[in-house]
Scaffold this motif. Structure first.
Motif, PDB file in Angstrom:
ATOM      1  N   ASN A  24      52.895  59.203  22.275  1.00 18.16           N
ATOM      2  CA  ASN A  24      51.828  59.314  23.177  1.00 18.16           C
ATOM      3  C   ASN A  24      51.114  57.860  23.548  1.00 18.16           C
ATOM      4  O   ASN A  24      50.332  57.662  23.987  1.00 18.16           O
ATOM      5  CB  ASN A  24      50.942  60.107  22.891  1.00 18.16           C
ATOM      6  N   GLY A  25      51.876  56.861  22.500  1.00 17.16           N
ATOM      7  CA  GLY A  25      51.178  55.604  22.623  1.00 17.16           C
ATOM      8  C   GLY A  25      51.621  54.467  23.662  1.00 17.16           C
ATOM      9  O   GLY A  25      52.658  54.924  24.600  1.00 17.16           O
ATOM     10  N   HIS A  26      50.915  53.640  23.885  1.00 18.69           N
ATOM     11  CA  HIS A  26      51.227  52.678  25.162  1.00 18.69           C
ATOM     12  C   HIS A  26      51.038  51.256  24.521  1.00 18.69           C
ATOM     13  O   HIS A  26      50.025  50.844  24.476  1.00 18.69           O
ATOM     14  CB  HIS A  26      50.335  52.807  26.163  1.00 18.69           C
ATOM     15  N   PRO A  27      52.409  50.719  23.947  1.00 17.11           N
ATOM     16  CA  PRO A  27      53.793  51.200  24.014  1.00 17.11           C
ATOM     17  C   PRO A  27      54.037  52.117  22.785  1.00 17.11           C
ATOM     18  O   PRO A  27      53.092  52.178  21.989  1.00 17.11           O
ATOM     19  CB  PRO A  27      54.481  50.035  23.973  1.00 17.11           C
ATOM     20  N   PRO A  28      54.920  53.074  22.875  1.00 17.00           N
ATOM     21  CA  PRO A  28      54.971  54.019  21.740  1.00 17.00           C
ATOM     22  C   PRO A  28      55.724  53.622  20.335  1.00 17.00           C
ATOM     23  O   PRO A  28      55.387  53.858  19.436  1.00 17.00           O
ATOM     24  CB  PRO A  28      56.409  55.010  22.145  1.00 17.00           C
ATOM     25  N   TYR A  29      56.149  52.251  20.393  1.00 17.39           N
ATOM     26  CA  TYR A  29      56.710  51.377  19.331  1.00 17.39           C
ATOM     27  C   TYR A  29      56.029  50.314  19.121  1.00 17.39           C
ATOM     28  O   TYR A  29      55.625  49.418  19.878  1.00 17.39           O
ATOM     29  CB  TYR A  29      58.130  51.078  19.406  1.00 17.39           C
ATOM     30  N   ILE A  30      55.472  50.137  17.678  1.00 15.61           N
ATOM     31  CA  ILE A  30      54.719  48.988  17.259  1.00 15.61           C
ATOM     32  C   ILE A  30      55.702  48.402  15.934  1.00 15.61           C
ATOM     33  O   ILE A  30      55.916  49.039  15.238  1.00 15.61           O
ATOM     34  CB  ILE A  30      53.388  49.197  16.604  1.00 15.61           C
ATOM     35  N   ILE A  31      55.961  47.250  16.088  1.00 15.86           N
ATOM     36  CA  ILE A  31      56.408  46.327  15.079  1.00 15.86           C
ATOM     37  C   ILE A  31      55.370  45.505  14.493  1.00 15.86           C
ATOM     38  O   ILE A  31      54.883  44.503  15.280  1.00 15.86           O
ATOM     39  CB  ILE A  31      57.699  45.577  15.234  1.00 15.86           C
ATOM     40  N   ALA A  32      54.994  45.589  13.135  1.00 13.11           N
ATOM     41  CA  ALA A  32      53.746  45.133  12.705  1.00 13.11           C
ATOM     42  C   ALA A  32      53.951  44.014  11.504  1.00 13.11           C
ATOM     43  O   ALA A  32      54.793  44.327  10.673  1.00 13.11           O
ATOM     44  CB  ALA A  32      52.459  45.857  12.175  1.00 13.11           C
ATOM     45  N   GLU A  33      53.255  42.799  11.381  1.00 11.84           N
ATOM     46  CA  GLU A  33      53.328  41.994  10.111  1.00 11.84           C
ATOM     47  C   GLU A  33      51.766  41.857   9.982  1.00 11.84           C
ATOM     48  O   GLU A  33      50.808  41.571  10.791  1.00 11.84           O
ATOM     49  CB  GLU A  33      53.815  40.638  10.714  1.00 11.84           C
ATOM     50  N   ALA A  34      51.634  42.003   8.636  1.00 14.96           N
ATOM     51  CA  ALA A  34      50.260  41.752   7.991  1.00 14.96           C
ATOM     52  C   ALA A  34      50.135  40.607   7.166  1.00 14.96           C
ATOM     53  O   ALA A  34      51.100  40.101   6.558  1.00 14.96           O
ATOM     54  CB  ALA A  34      49.757  43.068   7.168  1.00 14.96           C
ATOM     55  N   VAL A  86      48.676  41.951  12.265  1.00 15.02           N
ATOM     56  CA  VAL A  86      47.600  42.401  11.493  1.00 15.02           C
ATOM     57  C   VAL A  86      47.066  41.491  10.563  1.00 15.02           C
ATOM     58  O   VAL A  86      47.559  41.188   9.573  1.00 15.02           O
ATOM     59  CB  VAL A  86      48.047  43.868  11.109  1.00 15.02           C
ATOM     60  N   LYS A  87      45.650  40.835  10.697  1.00 15.21           N
ATOM     61  CA  LYS A  87      45.248  39.946  10.005  1.00 15.21           C
ATOM     62  C   LYS A  87      43.876  40.726   9.097  1.00 15.21           C
ATOM     63  O   LYS A  87      43.154  41.255   9.865  1.00 15.21           O
ATOM     64  CB  LYS A  87      44.639  38.795  10.822  1.00 15.21           C
ATOM     65  N   ILE A  88      44.239  40.784   7.988  1.00  9.47           N
ATOM     66  CA  ILE A  88      43.055  41.255   6.953  1.00  9.47           C
ATOM     67  C   ILE A  88      42.307  39.967   6.515  1.00  9.47           C
ATOM     68  O   ILE A  88      42.644  39.206   5.794  1.00  9.47           O
ATOM     69  CB  ILE A  88      43.681  42.095   6.080  1.00  9.47           C
ATOM     70  N   GLN A  89      41.219  39.704   7.045  1.00  8.14           N
ATOM     71  CA  GLN A  89      40.113  38.905   6.460  1.00  8.14           C
ATOM     72  C   GLN A  89      39.398  39.140   5.050  1.00  8.14           C
ATOM     73  O   GLN A  89      39.662  40.226   4.653  1.00  8.14           O
ATOM     74  CB  GLN A  89      38.934  38.757   7.483  1.00  8.14           C
ATOM     75  N   LYS A  90      39.235  38.174   4.461  1.00 12.93           N
ATOM     76  CA  LYS A  90      38.472  38.206   3.094  1.00 12.93           C
ATOM     77  C   LYS A  90      37.485  39.206   2.929  1.00 12.93           C
ATOM     78  O   LYS A  90      37.256  39.862   1.929  1.00 12.93           O
ATOM     79  CB  LYS A  90      38.148  36.910   2.410  1.00 12.93           C
ATOM     80  N   ASN A  91      36.844  39.453   4.040  1.00 16.41           N
ATOM     81  CA  ASN A  91      35.615  40.113   3.972  1.00 16.41           C
ATOM     82  C   ASN A  91      36.097  41.508   4.436  1.00 16.41           C
ATOM     83  O   ASN A  91      35.050  42.435   4.376  1.00 16.41           O
ATOM     84  CB  ASN A  91      34.633  39.711   5.075  1.00 16.41           C
ATOM     85  N   GLY A  92      37.109  42.026   4.596  1.00 15.61           N
ATOM     86  CA  GLY A  92      37.792  43.125   4.822  1.00 15.61           C
ATOM     87  C   GLY A  92      37.967  43.622   6.220  1.00 15.61           C
ATOM     88  O   GLY A  92      38.575  44.689   6.734  1.00 15.61           O
ATOM     89  N   ASN A  93      37.435  42.634   7.293  1.00 12.82           N
ATOM     90  CA  ASN A  93      37.677  43.101   8.559  1.00 12.82           C
ATOM     91  C   ASN A  93      39.015  42.974   9.005  1.00 12.82           C
ATOM     92  O   ASN A  93      39.899  42.048   8.437  1.00 12.82           O
ATOM     93  CB  ASN A  93      36.979  42.088   9.370  1.00 12.82           C
ATOM     94  N   ILE A  94      39.487  43.612   9.776  1.00 15.21           N
ATOM     95  CA  ILE A  94      40.976  43.690  10.348  1.00 15.21           C
ATOM     96  C   ILE A  94      40.949  43.488  11.744  1.00 15.21           C
ATOM     97  O   ILE A  94      40.316  43.880  12.650  1.00 15.21           O
ATOM     98  CB  ILE A  94      41.577  45.146  10.094  1.00 15.21           C
ATOM     99  N   MET A  95      41.829  42.402  12.119  1.00 12.96           N
ATOM    100  CA  MET A  95      42.154  42.057  13.541  1.00 12.96           C
ATOM    101  C   MET A  95      43.450  42.321  13.899  1.00 12.96           C
ATOM    102  O   MET A  95      44.170  41.907  13.230  1.00 12.96           O
ATOM    103  CB  MET A  95      41.676  40.537  13.682  1.00 12.96           C
ATOM    104  N   ILE A  96      43.625  42.918  14.925  1.00 10.66           N
ATOM    105  CA  ILE A  96      44.921  43.222  15.703  1.00 10.66           C
ATOM    106  C   ILE A  96      45.269  42.348  16.767  1.00 10.66           C
ATOM    107  O   ILE A  96      44.476  42.558  17.611  1.00 10.66           O
ATOM    108  CB  ILE A  96      45.274  44.551  15.700  1.00 10.66           C
TER     109      ILE A  96
END
Length: 108
Positions: A24-34, A86-96
């Motif tokens: 049900n996603g738009h788009p249905p496939y996600i390829i992620a790098e953290a 997907v960027k995880i900042q040192k303060n714990g915030n996540i930016m996609i």
């Protein structure tokens, strides 16, 4: 009918951090790098950038297996796959951030 989103079990040696499917996603496939903190996408010999379409393509089958690879490749051709950083900042915030075929961040 209830269909759940799921994560494909990627093999660690594939270099892909995650491949996800939500029908049900738009788009249905996600390829992620953290990446954590100040880490950035890297460049390989010859100038290939981590998470560009060639880099993903050369690792995808190893990551998800032949059956899922064929499905994802068909979806890629129809625009139903999105690469994300997907960027995880040192303060714990996540930016996609969505990435284009050359692994550049797509500005909203």
């Amino acid at each position: 009918l209830h269909i759940e989103a799921h994560s494909f079990p990627t093999r660690r040696s594939s270099d892909l951090d995650g491949v996800y499917y939500n029908p049900n996603g738009h788009p249905p496939y996600i390829i992620a790098e953290a990446k954590y903190g100040g880490s950035r996408l890297s460049y390989l010999k010859g100038g290939t950038k981590q998470m560009d379409s060639n880099w993903i393509g050369s690792r995808l089958e190893k990551a998800v297996g032949e059956e899922h690879y064929d499905l994802i490749l068909d979806a890629y051709d129809s625009g139903d796959v999105q690469a994300q950083l997907v960027k995880i900042q040192k303060n714990g915030n996540i930016m996609i951030n969505n990435l284009d075929a050359k692994a550049n961040i797509i500005k909203p």
